[in-house]
Design an enzyme around this catalytic site. Structure first.
Site, PDB file in Angstrom:
ATOM      1  N   CYS A 205      48.718 -13.385  66.125  1.00  0.00           N
ATOM      2  CA  CYS A 205      47.876 -12.658  65.156  1.00  0.00           C
ATOM      3  C   CYS A 205      46.641 -13.466  64.766  1.00  0.00           C
ATOM      4  O   CYS A 205      45.534 -12.927  64.703  1.00  0.00           O
ATOM      5  CB  CYS A 205      48.682 -12.298  63.919  1.00  0.00           C
ATOM      6  SG  CYS A 205      49.957 -11.061  64.227  1.00  0.00           S
TER       7      CYS A 205
ATOM      8  N   HIS B 215      44.186 -13.485  67.665  1.00  0.00           N
ATOM      9  CA  HIS B 215      43.589 -12.159  67.797  1.00  0.00           C
ATOM     10  C   HIS B 215      42.457 -11.975  66.781  1.00  0.00           C
ATOM     11  O   HIS B 215      41.362 -11.520  67.128  1.00  0.00           O
ATOM     12  CB  HIS B 215      44.693 -11.108  67.582  1.00  0.00           C
ATOM     13  CG  HIS B 215      44.227  -9.701  67.582  1.00  0.00           C
ATOM     14  ND1 HIS B 215      44.320  -8.880  68.672  1.00  0.00           N
ATOM     15  CD2 HIS B 215      43.656  -8.946  66.600  1.00  0.00           C
ATOM     16  CE1 HIS B 215      43.832  -7.687  68.375  1.00  0.00           C
ATOM     17  NE2 HIS B 215      43.421  -7.696  67.118  1.00  0.00           N
ATOM     18  N   GLU B 216      42.710 -12.347  65.530  1.00  0.00           N
ATOM     19  CA  GLU B 216      41.697 -12.171  64.487  1.00  0.00           C
ATOM     20  C   GLU B 216      40.530 -13.147  64.642  1.00  0.00           C
ATOM     21  O   GLU B 216      39.378 -12.779  64.408  1.00  0.00           O
ATOM     22  CB  GLU B 216      42.316 -12.274  63.093  1.00  0.00           C
ATOM     23  CG  GLU B 216      43.441 -11.292  62.811  1.00  0.00           C
ATOM     24  CD  GLU B 216      43.100  -9.818  63.004  1.00  0.00           C
ATOM     25  OE1 GLU B 216      41.909  -9.451  63.114  1.00  0.00           O
ATOM     26  OE2 GLU B 216      44.047  -9.014  63.045  1.00  0.00           O
ATOM     27  N   ILE B 217      40.802 -14.379  65.053  1.00  0.00           N
ATOM     28  CA  ILE B 217      39.708 -15.330  65.297  1.00  0.00           C
ATOM     29  C   ILE B 217      38.847 -14.851  66.453  1.00  0.00           C
ATOM     30  O   ILE B 217      37.616 -14.953  66.400  1.00  0.00           O
ATOM     31  CB  ILE B 217      40.236 -16.765  65.511  1.00  0.00           C
ATOM     32  CG1 ILE B 217      40.773 -17.323  64.180  1.00  0.00           C
ATOM     33  CG2 ILE B 217      39.130 -17.673  66.077  1.00  0.00           C
ATOM     34  CD1 ILE B 217      41.411 -18.699  64.277  1.00  0.00           C
TER      35      ILE B 217
END
Length: 163
Positions: free
Chosen positions: A130, A133-135
């Site tokens: 997660c 993915h967000e970075i």
């Protein structure tokens, strides 16, 4: 906190690199609160400020209901394991579309909290996936770019048809 509109794929904002947060305070805390409410309404387990058209390096995660919200400001990965994990990924900007992505199983990262205090932590498995993915999204890398061209094209075509 208000639920904000989410950019939808293929909005060009989803390819934009976010700027570091430099102003910590009430506005940042308010933005983080809006992200939490928007993420829950989507629904999703994570969302970046970029998803709502604010191009600053901020994201929130809620890995399981009732487990608390994790907030990351100006995150950077310091180390990633050679051991990989495959996990189904998707995006609040492309609801209903998912596919398997391979990423490092464990990472170490540095980030700041909403007050600007620096932290380092390690994450593994789903938590690590997660965060990466967000970075990626903060770096202007929409998750589809982690798929092969063929898989990406098939998924986009299927998603557009179902939309």
């Amino acid at each position: 906190m208000p639920v904000r509109p989410i950019l939808t794929y293929p909005d060009p904002g989803l390819s934009r690199i976010c700027e570091p947060v430099s102003n910590f305070g009430e506005n940042l805390a308010s933005l983080a609160g809006d992200l939490v409410d928007t993420m829950r309404a989507a629904p999703g387990v994570g969302i970046t400020a970029a998803h709502i058209g604010v191009f600053e390096r901020l994201f929130v995660l809620e890995l399981a209901p009732g487990k608390g919200v994790l907030t990351y400001v100006n995150p950077e990965i310091l180390w990633a394991s050679d051991d990989l994990i495959r996990h189904m990924e998707g995006s609040v900007s492309m609801p209903g579309a998912t596919d398997e992505v391979e990423r490092p199983r464990q990472i170490r990262l540095r980030y700041q909290d909403l007050e600007g205090t620096s932290h380092e932590e390690e994450a593994r498995d789903f938590h690590a996936v997660c965060i990466q993915h967000e970075i990626d999204q903060l770096d202007g890398i929409f998750w589809l770019r982690r798929l092969s061209r063929l898989k990406r094209e098939r998924l986009v075509k299927k998603w557009q048809k179902e939309k």
